[in-house]
Motif scaffolding. Sequence first.
Motif, mmCIF file in Angstrom:
data_model
loop_
_atom_site.group_PDB
_atom_site.id
_atom_site.type_symbol
_atom_site.label_atom_id
_atom_site.label_comp_id
_atom_site.label_asym_id
_atom_site.label_seq_id
_atom_site.Cartn_x
_atom_site.Cartn_y
_atom_site.Cartn_z
ATOM 1 N N MET A 245 5.888 48.307 36.417
ATOM 2 C CA MET A 245 5.152 48.587 37.648
ATOM 3 C C MET A 245 4.884 47.316 38.457
ATOM 4 N N PRO B 290 8.201 44.890 40.937
ATOM 5 C CA PRO B 290 8.423 44.804 42.393
ATOM 6 C C PRO B 290 7.464 43.830 43.079
ATOM 7 N N LEU B 291 6.227 43.787 42.604
ATOM 8 C CA LEU B 291 5.261 42.850 43.175
ATOM 9 C C LEU B 291 5.717 41.417 42.953
ATOM 10 N N TRP C 172 8.613 40.652 45.307
ATOM 11 C CA TRP C 172 8.132 40.435 46.673
ATOM 12 C C TRP C 172 7.436 39.079 46.803
ATOM 13 N N TRP D 173 16.337 42.991 47.020
ATOM 14 C CA TRP D 173 15.916 42.947 45.625
ATOM 15 C C TRP D 173 14.647 43.765 45.418
ATOM 16 N N LEU D 174 13.777 43.759 46.415
ATOM 17 C CA LEU D 174 12.541 44.530 46.319
ATOM 18 C C LEU D 174 12.851 46.021 46.227
ATOM 19 N N GLY D 175 13.751 46.504 47.087
ATOM 20 C CA GLY D 175 14.126 47.912 47.046
ATOM 21 C C GLY D 175 14.733 48.296 45.712
ATOM 22 N N SER E 104 14.251 46.778 42.806
ATOM 23 C CA SER E 104 13.256 46.703 41.740
ATOM 24 C C SER E 104 12.327 47.921 41.755
ATOM 25 N N ILE E 105 12.020 48.421 42.950
ATOM 26 C CA ILE E 105 11.189 49.623 43.044
ATOM 27 C C ILE E 105 11.920 50.815 42.432
ATOM 28 N N ALA E 106 13.211 50.949 42.758
ATOM 29 C CA ALA E 106 14.007 52.044 42.209
ATOM 30 C C ALA E 106 14.089 51.948 40.685
ATOM 31 N N SER F 172 11.973 50.448 38.672
ATOM 32 C CA SER F 172 10.652 50.682 38.097
ATOM 33 C C SER F 172 10.340 52.175 38.030
ATOM 34 N N VAL F 173 10.679 52.902 39.097
ATOM 35 C CA VAL F 173 10.455 54.351 39.108
ATOM 36 C C VAL F 173 11.253 55.025 37.997
#
Length: 207
Positions: A149, A152-153, A156, A164-166, A168-170, A172-173
């Motif tokens: 979780m 992504p933080l 960023w 990379w942020l996008g 990492s969010i994917a 993590s989900v």
Amino acid sequence: MQILDYSLIIAGYLFGSISSAIIVCKLMRLPDPRTLGSNNPGATNVLRFGGKKAAAIVLIGDMVKGVIPVLAARLLGTEALVLAAVGFAAFIGHLYPVFFNFRGGKGVATAFGVFAALSWQVGLAVAGTWLVVAKVFRISSLAALIAAMLAPLYIWWLTAEGHWLGMSIAMSVILIWRHRSNIQNLLSGKEGSIGKGTDDNVPTDIE
């Protein structure tokens, strides 16, 4: 993107599809990890019946699957979007390996390898988060979920790279979704603690 970029993404998926757990168990003449314990082809399940040495090799192998494709793409001078796509492809390859009937692990080690290859600072932050949470709460899956979780933080904060942020969010989900059984066990107080063993009928693996 160019042909080379698409080739790297495909190669990343194929490299991620190499199951460290299944190969290590075959070489060490251990049972197929898909047939024992939680039936999960990852380091935690291998530890149950194969011991620390086999589990450590599997863990390193799974991390390397995330590191090598990203580093190879970086050495070839690809842009940030392609690096993110290659890392994500390797991660998906681990979860759904084409070579092993699309039955893979949970992705924590490979995701860590991807994050570390993109940025050693992010890799260090993710690893540090896992270690601190695991030390305090003694629950491996909880440490993995919190690290996922926060990844992504860290991306960023430490890289400010949007692609990379996008990615990492994917990731993590997906990691959280793959750990839905662990979340249920955590909520019901049935999740195994580090060092105290686990019930083989309860899927507590985090790989």
